[in-house]
Design a protein around this motif. Sequence first.
Motif, PDB file in Angstrom:
ATOM      1  N   PHE A 173      56.484 -11.513   2.911  1.00  0.00           N
ATOM      2  CA  PHE A 173      56.542 -12.566   1.898  1.00  0.00           C
ATOM      3  C   PHE A 173      57.954 -12.815   1.365  1.00  0.00           C
ATOM      4  N   PRO A 174      58.799 -11.790   1.202  1.00  0.00           N
ATOM      5  CA  PRO A 174      60.191 -12.077   0.804  1.00  0.00           C
ATOM      6  C   PRO A 174      60.922 -12.976   1.795  1.00  0.00           C
ATOM      7  N   ASN A 175      60.615 -12.850   3.073  1.00  0.00           N
ATOM      8  CA  ASN A 175      61.216 -13.755   4.058  1.00  0.00           C
ATOM      9  C   ASN A 175      60.770 -15.195   3.823  1.00  0.00           C
ATOM     10  N   PHE A 176      59.493 -15.363   3.500  1.00  0.00           N
ATOM     11  CA  PHE A 176      58.999 -16.717   3.234  1.00  0.00           C
ATOM     12  C   PHE A 176      59.693 -17.325   2.020  1.00  0.00           C
ATOM     13  N   LEU A 177      59.949 -16.530   0.989  1.00  0.00           N
ATOM     14  CA  LEU A 177      60.642 -17.048  -0.187  1.00  0.00           C
ATOM     15  C   LEU A 177      62.067 -17.477   0.153  1.00  0.00           C
ATOM     16  N   LEU A 178      62.744 -16.709   1.001  1.00  0.00           N
ATOM     17  CA  LEU A 178      64.094 -17.081   1.421  1.00  0.00           C
ATOM     18  C   LEU A 178      64.081 -18.396   2.203  1.00  0.00           C
ATOM     19  N   ILE A 179      63.116 -18.526   3.101  1.00  0.00           N
ATOM     20  CA  ILE A 179      63.006 -19.761   3.886  1.00  0.00           C
ATOM     21  C   ILE A 179      62.686 -20.943   2.978  1.00  0.00           C
ATOM     22  N   PHE A 180      61.818 -20.741   2.019  1.00  0.00           N
ATOM     23  CA  PHE A 180      61.461 -21.818   1.088  1.00  0.00           C
ATOM     24  C   PHE A 180      62.665 -22.234   0.244  1.00  0.00           C
ATOM     25  N   CYS A 181      63.500 -21.288  -0.136  1.00  0.00           N
ATOM     26  CA  CYS A 181      64.698 -21.613  -0.916  1.00  0.00           C
ATOM     27  C   CYS A 181      65.646 -22.493  -0.116  1.00  0.00           C
ATOM     28  N   ARG A 182      65.850 -22.165   1.155  1.00  0.00           N
ATOM     29  CA  ARG A 182      66.764 -22.976   1.971  1.00  0.00           C
ATOM     30  C   ARG A 182      66.223 -24.379   2.188  1.00  0.00           C
ATOM     31  N   ILE A 183      64.964 -24.505   2.538  1.00  0.00           N
ATOM     32  CA  ILE A 183      64.406 -25.817   2.865  1.00  0.00           C
ATOM     33  C   ILE A 183      64.261 -26.681   1.609  1.00  0.00           C
ATOM     34  N   SER A 184      63.841 -26.102   0.496  1.00  0.00           N
ATOM     35  CA  SER A 184      63.713 -26.894  -0.722  1.00  0.00           C
ATOM     36  C   SER A 184      65.068 -27.367  -1.229  1.00  0.00           C
ATOM     37  N   SER A 185      66.100 -26.539  -1.135  1.00  0.00           N
ATOM     38  CA  SER A 185      67.442 -26.979  -1.540  1.00  0.00           C
ATOM     39  C   SER A 185      67.982 -28.025  -0.589  1.00  0.00           C
ATOM     40  N   PHE A 186      67.593 -27.943   0.684  1.00  0.00           N
ATOM     41  CA  PHE A 186      67.996 -28.978   1.645  1.00  0.00           C
ATOM     42  C   PHE A 186      67.391 -30.327   1.284  1.00  0.00           C
ATOM     43  N   LEU A 187      66.116 -30.335   0.889  1.00  0.00           N
ATOM     44  CA  LEU A 187      65.455 -31.591   0.535  1.00  0.00           C
ATOM     45  C   LEU A 187      66.008 -32.197  -0.747  1.00  0.00           C
ATOM     46  N   ILE A 188      66.687 -31.399  -1.562  1.00  0.00           N
ATOM     47  CA  ILE A 188      67.265 -31.922  -2.801  1.00  0.00           C
ATOM     48  C   ILE A 188      68.461 -32.819  -2.508  1.00  0.00           C
ATOM     49  N   THR A 189      69.239 -32.498  -1.469  1.00  0.00           N
ATOM     50  CA  THR A 189      70.475 -33.234  -1.190  1.00  0.00           C
ATOM     51  C   THR A 189      70.418 -34.077   0.076  1.00  0.00           C
ATOM     52  N   ALA A 190      69.441 -33.880   0.935  1.00  0.00           N
ATOM     53  CA  ALA A 190      69.386 -34.610   2.198  1.00  0.00           C
ATOM     54  C   ALA A 190      69.065 -36.077   1.963  1.00  0.00           C
ATOM     55  N   PRO A 191      69.627 -36.972   2.770  1.00  0.00           N
ATOM     56  CA  PRO A 191      69.279 -38.394   2.627  1.00  0.00           C
ATOM     57  C   PRO A 191      67.802 -38.630   2.905  1.00  0.00           C
ATOM     58  N   VAL A 192      67.273 -39.712   2.372  1.00  0.00           N
ATOM     59  CA  VAL A 192      65.869 -40.121   2.457  1.00  0.00           C
ATOM     60  C   VAL A 192      64.999 -39.229   1.566  1.00  0.00           C
ATOM     61  N   PHE A 193      65.031 -37.913   1.787  1.00  0.00           N
ATOM     62  CA  PHE A 193      64.147 -37.025   1.046  1.00  0.00           C
ATOM     63  C   PHE A 193      64.582 -36.861  -0.409  1.00  0.00           C
ATOM     64  N   PHE A 249      58.577 -20.173   8.885  1.00  0.00           N
ATOM     65  CA  PHE A 249      58.199 -18.764   8.708  1.00  0.00           C
ATOM     66  C   PHE A 249      57.467 -18.231   9.931  1.00  0.00           C
ATOM     67  N   ALA A 250      56.614 -19.060  10.520  1.00  0.00           N
ATOM     68  CA  ALA A 250      55.908 -18.635  11.730  1.00  0.00           C
ATOM     69  C   ALA A 250      56.864 -18.466  12.911  1.00  0.00           C
ATOM     70  N   LEU A 251      57.988 -19.169  12.888  1.00  0.00           N
ATOM     71  CA  LEU A 251      58.938 -19.091  13.999  1.00  0.00           C
ATOM     72  C   LEU A 251      59.941 -17.954  13.845  1.00  0.00           C
ATOM     73  N   VAL A 252      60.482 -17.789  12.645  1.00  0.00           N
ATOM     74  CA  VAL A 252      61.588 -16.830  12.477  1.00  0.00           C
ATOM     75  C   VAL A 252      61.335 -15.814  11.368  1.00  0.00           C
ATOM     76  N   GLY A 253      60.300 -15.971  10.590  1.00  0.00           N
ATOM     77  CA  GLY A 253      60.120 -15.100   9.432  1.00  0.00           C
ATOM     78  C   GLY A 253      59.425 -13.785   9.707  1.00  0.00           C
ATOM     79  N   LEU A 254      58.917 -13.568  10.920  1.00  0.00           N
ATOM     80  CA  LEU A 254      58.150 -12.359  11.225  1.00  0.00           C
ATOM     81  C   LEU A 254      58.926 -11.377  12.093  1.00  0.00           C
ATOM     82  N   LYS A 255      60.246 -11.531  12.138  1.00  0.00           N
ATOM     83  CA  LYS A 255      61.039 -10.654  13.010  1.00  0.00           C
ATOM     84  C   LYS A 255      61.374  -9.330  12.333  1.00  0.00           C
TER      85      LYS A 255
END
Length: 261
Positions: free
Chosen positions: A11-31, A53-59
């Motif tokens: 679950f800590p990996n999922f939180l890290l992934i969520f932080c990156r993607i949510s911050s990306f959507l804050i500044t990315a165009p369109v989104f 998370f299913a791709l890289v979060g379970l390593k």
Amino acid sequence: MRPMELFLQFFPNFLLIFCRISSFLITAPVFSTRNVPATFKIGLAFFISLIAFALVGLKQPTEIDGLYFLQVLKEVLIGLLIGFAAYMFFTAVQIAGSFIDMQMGFAIANMIDPMTGASSPLMGNFKFMLAMLLFLSFNGHHYLIQAIVESYQWAPLDSVLFARLYDGSISTFLVETFAKVFAIAFQMSAPIVVALFLADIGLGILAKTAPQFNIFVVGLPLKIMLGLVLLLLMVTSFQGIFSGLFARMLESLQNLLRLLV
């Protein structure tokens, strides 16, 4: 191991992934447009995070300790950098519009930018809406989502972002990207700006040869009409111009991800 125990372990990996993607959507165009509801952004960030998370979060599991908060900060910075690098290329459209507005006489009238909520030039807002429509028609938003998901191949959860910030490679990249964006904006506005500058020269010559003409009354409508006619003639070339702009944007994102390795 049960699925729930496996999820809690990673679950800590999922939180890290969520932080990156949510911050990306804050500044990315369109989104990041203000017209997009915040609940939609959160939901979209959550489901994209599940896919990543299913791709890289379970390593390898990540422990929640003192360094974990630095990892959260690092993931937020990576998401903001990727989104901001993409957003800078959309500002080229508004910069080009401000150049045109200064020559046409529209610089005194501004509109509200739907992306940031700040005032923006008329022509810049018009070109920005065209760029946004063409970007969606080219499925550019899909490429942005693909870029943030594939960013974990270049910058995994244990990437060395702070080392790249320390050696100045990220700041150098941002400065070079801004210079490139400014050059693109000048190239996009150059035909209309040069034509209106020649019109100013012609009006100046007319003012010297025929002083009885009121150039301030005749010149402003003439420049507006000339600018709109030239803009109408250039509309057909916008597809090629903006497609080249979007290609440079994706290339710039790839260069940024290579710096994060």
